[in-house]
Design a protein around this motif. Structure first.
Motif, PDB file in Angstrom:
ATOM      1  N   GLU A 253      40.236  20.309  53.682  1.00 30.83           N
ATOM      2  CA  GLU A 253      41.128  19.910  52.594  1.00 30.83           C
ATOM      3  C   GLU A 253      42.091  18.811  53.053  1.00 30.83           C
ATOM      4  O   GLU A 253      42.305  17.821  52.343  1.00 30.83           O
ATOM      5  CB  GLU A 253      41.909  21.122  52.098  1.00 30.83           C
ATOM      6  CG  GLU A 253      42.826  20.817  50.921  1.00 30.83           C
ATOM      7  CD  GLU A 253      43.567  22.052  50.437  1.00 30.83           C
ATOM      8  OE1 GLU A 253      44.457  21.898  49.581  1.00 30.83           O
ATOM      9  OE2 GLU A 253      43.261  23.163  50.924  1.00 30.83           O
ATOM     10  N   THR A 254      42.651  18.986  54.262  1.00 36.33           N
ATOM     11  CA  THR A 254      43.562  17.969  54.798  1.00 36.33           C
ATOM     12  C   THR A 254      42.851  16.643  55.009  1.00 36.33           C
ATOM     13  O   THR A 254      43.388  15.565  54.714  1.00 36.33           O
ATOM     14  CB  THR A 254      44.166  18.448  56.127  1.00 36.33           C
ATOM     15  OG1 THR A 254      44.871  19.674  55.913  1.00 36.33           O
ATOM     16  CG2 THR A 254      45.119  17.404  56.704  1.00 36.33           C
ATOM     17  N   ASN A 255      41.618  16.723  55.526  1.00 37.86           N
ATOM     18  CA  ASN A 255      40.839  15.517  55.768  1.00 37.86           C
ATOM     19  C   ASN A 255      40.569  14.767  54.470  1.00 37.86           C
ATOM     20  O   ASN A 255      40.669  13.535  54.412  1.00 37.86           O
ATOM     21  CB  ASN A 255      39.518  15.885  56.450  1.00 37.86           C
ATOM     22  CG  ASN A 255      38.735  14.661  56.884  1.00 37.86           C
ATOM     23  OD1 ASN A 255      39.276  13.771  57.528  1.00 37.86           O
ATOM     24  ND2 ASN A 255      37.451  14.625  56.537  1.00 37.86           N
ATOM     25  N   GLU A 256      40.245  15.489  53.425  1.00 36.08           N
ATOM     26  CA  GLU A 256      39.988  14.858  52.128  1.00 36.08           C
ATOM     27  C   GLU A 256      41.256  14.217  51.574  1.00 36.08           C
ATOM     28  O   GLU A 256      41.215  13.127  50.992  1.00 36.08           O
ATOM     29  CB  GLU A 256      39.441  15.900  51.149  1.00 36.08           C
ATOM     30  CG  GLU A 256      38.022  16.371  51.493  1.00 36.08           C
ATOM     31  CD  GLU A 256      37.547  17.493  50.587  1.00 36.08           C
ATOM     32  OE1 GLU A 256      38.375  17.992  49.794  1.00 36.08           O
ATOM     33  OE2 GLU A 256      36.352  17.857  50.673  1.00 36.08           O
TER      34      GLU A 256
ATOM     35  N   ARG B 252      41.817  11.009  53.510  1.00 33.64           N
ATOM     36  CA  ARG B 252      40.876   9.983  53.071  1.00 33.64           C
ATOM     37  C   ARG B 252      41.323   9.367  51.746  1.00 33.64           C
ATOM     38  O   ARG B 252      41.274   8.143  51.552  1.00 33.64           O
ATOM     39  CB  ARG B 252      39.462  10.572  52.920  1.00 33.64           C
ATOM     40  CG  ARG B 252      38.755  10.815  54.237  1.00 33.64           C
ATOM     41  CD  ARG B 252      37.340  11.351  53.995  1.00 33.64           C
ATOM     42  NE  ARG B 252      36.641  11.547  55.235  1.00 33.64           N
ATOM     43  CZ  ARG B 252      35.969  10.604  55.889  1.00 33.64           C
ATOM     44  NH1 ARG B 252      35.943   9.377  55.398  1.00 33.64           N
ATOM     45  NH2 ARG B 252      35.346  10.868  57.020  1.00 33.64           N
ATOM     46  N   THR B 253      41.778  10.212  50.843  1.00 36.23           N
ATOM     47  CA  THR B 253      42.263   9.719  49.552  1.00 36.23           C
ATOM     48  C   THR B 253      43.475   8.826  49.738  1.00 36.23           C
ATOM     49  O   THR B 253      43.596   7.764  49.110  1.00 36.23           O
ATOM     50  CB  THR B 253      42.610  10.906  48.625  1.00 36.23           C
ATOM     51  OG1 THR B 253      41.445  11.708  48.434  1.00 36.23           O
ATOM     52  CG2 THR B 253      43.114  10.405  47.281  1.00 36.23           C
ATOM     53  N   GLU B 254      44.379   9.263  50.625  1.00 35.67           N
ATOM     54  CA  GLU B 254      45.578   8.473  50.884  1.00 35.67           C
ATOM     55  C   GLU B 254      45.229   7.118  51.497  1.00 35.67           C
ATOM     56  O   GLU B 254      45.788   6.085  51.109  1.00 35.67           O
ATOM     57  CB  GLU B 254      46.506   9.249  51.820  1.00 35.67           C
ATOM     58  CG  GLU B 254      47.837   8.564  52.078  1.00 35.67           C
ATOM     59  CD  GLU B 254      48.751   9.395  52.951  1.00 35.67           C
ATOM     60  OE1 GLU B 254      49.740   8.831  53.461  1.00 35.67           O
ATOM     61  OE2 GLU B 254      48.472  10.595  53.125  1.00 35.67           O
ATOM     62  N   ILE B 255      44.290   7.113  52.452  1.00 36.59           N
ATOM     63  CA  ILE B 255      43.866   5.861  53.090  1.00 36.59           C
ATOM     64  C   ILE B 255      43.224   4.942  52.065  1.00 36.59           C
ATOM     65  O   ILE B 255      43.498   3.726  52.033  1.00 36.59           O
ATOM     66  CB  ILE B 255      42.897   6.157  54.253  1.00 36.59           C
ATOM     67  CG1 ILE B 255      43.650   6.811  55.414  1.00 36.59           C
ATOM     68  CG2 ILE B 255      42.219   4.863  54.725  1.00 36.59           C
ATOM     69  CD1 ILE B 255      42.753   7.313  56.519  1.00 36.59           C
TER      70      ILE B 255
END
Length: 325
Positions: free
Chosen positions: A46-49, A52-55
């Motif tokens: 969840e944190t990784n997703e 990725r969205t933030e990037i």
């Protein structure tokens, strides 16, 4: 007396106890351990997703900002450098695409490019200091004196700058009689190459730092040599800007940091660590304009930057009065 059979039974008992403990532990803890691992994996996913969205969002915003600045560049820089001649100095490892984009914006600002000088790796090599000293002693005018603390690169930069730039507007675009000999001799020595007509003196200079910090045993010396070049051209011209890109971390071979860490040079020479971005090229023009007024600054997003760009001053509008007043 304890015999061998007692030892054997004791050892077997120990291993049996360990085996039973492992079996019991695995059976009793298997479900909680697996559940905990699954929960941790879920949280990490969840944190990784989210990251990725933030990037992706930040990349989209950056692309939008770049597109806007690129479209507005002509209006932002027009007329800022009219009447100025700019010498471009490339260093080993600098980006030709960054230099080409900068050259285009400088031209849009009204500057004339006098030429381009490209320093070689040999120029920055500490083992070439004897060669540099020999050429400087051979080519320098009799009245050219150096501080006792001057390095080989300080002296070489001062000689090159005296031949290629000027702080006298009346001499801009005119050749220094020694320029041809200096350029041809340094080129024959494998220390530089040049393009255009840099012998027709410029009033400003832009030195392009390498894309990445220098590495190896000589990294700090090489970075210092580029700072010497920028300082030498600044002293002899109406202003110099060191243009590069921010390093991800402090490194001995980072040229931009080397300049900013040198308080005396940083008072005179401006630096930009966003030269690979459209906004950085606009800031380059404004920094050169600031240099013409006798001021300097360290601009960008990286270590040691004091602001994103120079303070831009605009003429105060003249008040108007109503015709009936």
């Amino acid at each position: 007396m304890i015999d061998f059979r007692y030892h054997l039974v004791s050892i077997v008992a120990i291993f049996l106890a360990l085996a039973v403990g492992i079996v019991l532990g695995t059976t009793l803890l298997q479900e909680p351990a697996v559940k905990s691992a699954q929960e941790l994996t879920g949280r990490l996913t969840e944190t990784n997703e989210e990251l990725r969205t933030e990037i992706d969002t930040l990349r989209g915003r950056e692309a939008g900002n770049d597109a806007f600045i690129a479209a507005a560049t002509q209006n932002l820089v027009t007329g800022e450098l009219v009447g100025q001649r700019v010498l471009l100095v490339e260093t080993p490892g600098s980006s030709s695409s960054v230099r080409e984009a900068a050259q285009q914006v400088l031209t849009q600002a009204g500057a004339e490019i006098s030429g381009r000088v490209t320093l070689t790796e040999k120029f920055l090599d500490p083992r070439s200091r004897g060669v540099l000293d020999g050429l400087v002693n051979q080519l320098k005018p009799v009245n050219m004196l150096f501080p006792t603390t001057a390095t080989s690169w300080d002296r070489a930069a001062a000689l090159l700058a005296s031949a290629l730039v000027t702080n006298d507007a009346a001499q801009a675009g005119t050749p220094n009689t020694a320029a041809t000999d200096v350029l041809s001799t340094f080129e024959a020595g494998g220390l530089l190459s040049f393009d255009g007509d840099p012998a027709q003196r410029a009033t400003l200079a832009v030195v392009f730092a390498p894309e990445r910090p220098y590495e190896g045993d000589n990294a700090e010396a090489q970075a210092g040599a580029v700072v010497s070049v920028a300082n030498g051209f600044d002293v002899a011209s109406r202003g110099t800007v060191l243009a590069g890109m921010a390093a991800p971390a402090a490194m001995p071979g980072d040229v931009i940091s080397a300049l900013r860490d040198n308080s005396e040079v940083a008072k005179r020479v401006s630096s930009i660590d966003t030269s690979d971005m459209p906004v950085g090229r606009v800031v380059m023009v404004y920094s050169l304009q600031e240099q013409l007024s006798g001021r300097a600054g360290q601009y960008g997003l990286g270590r040691g930057a004091s602001a994103g760009m120079p303070q831009v001053t605009t003429p105060t509008p003249t008040p108007t009065t109503d015709s009936g007043s």
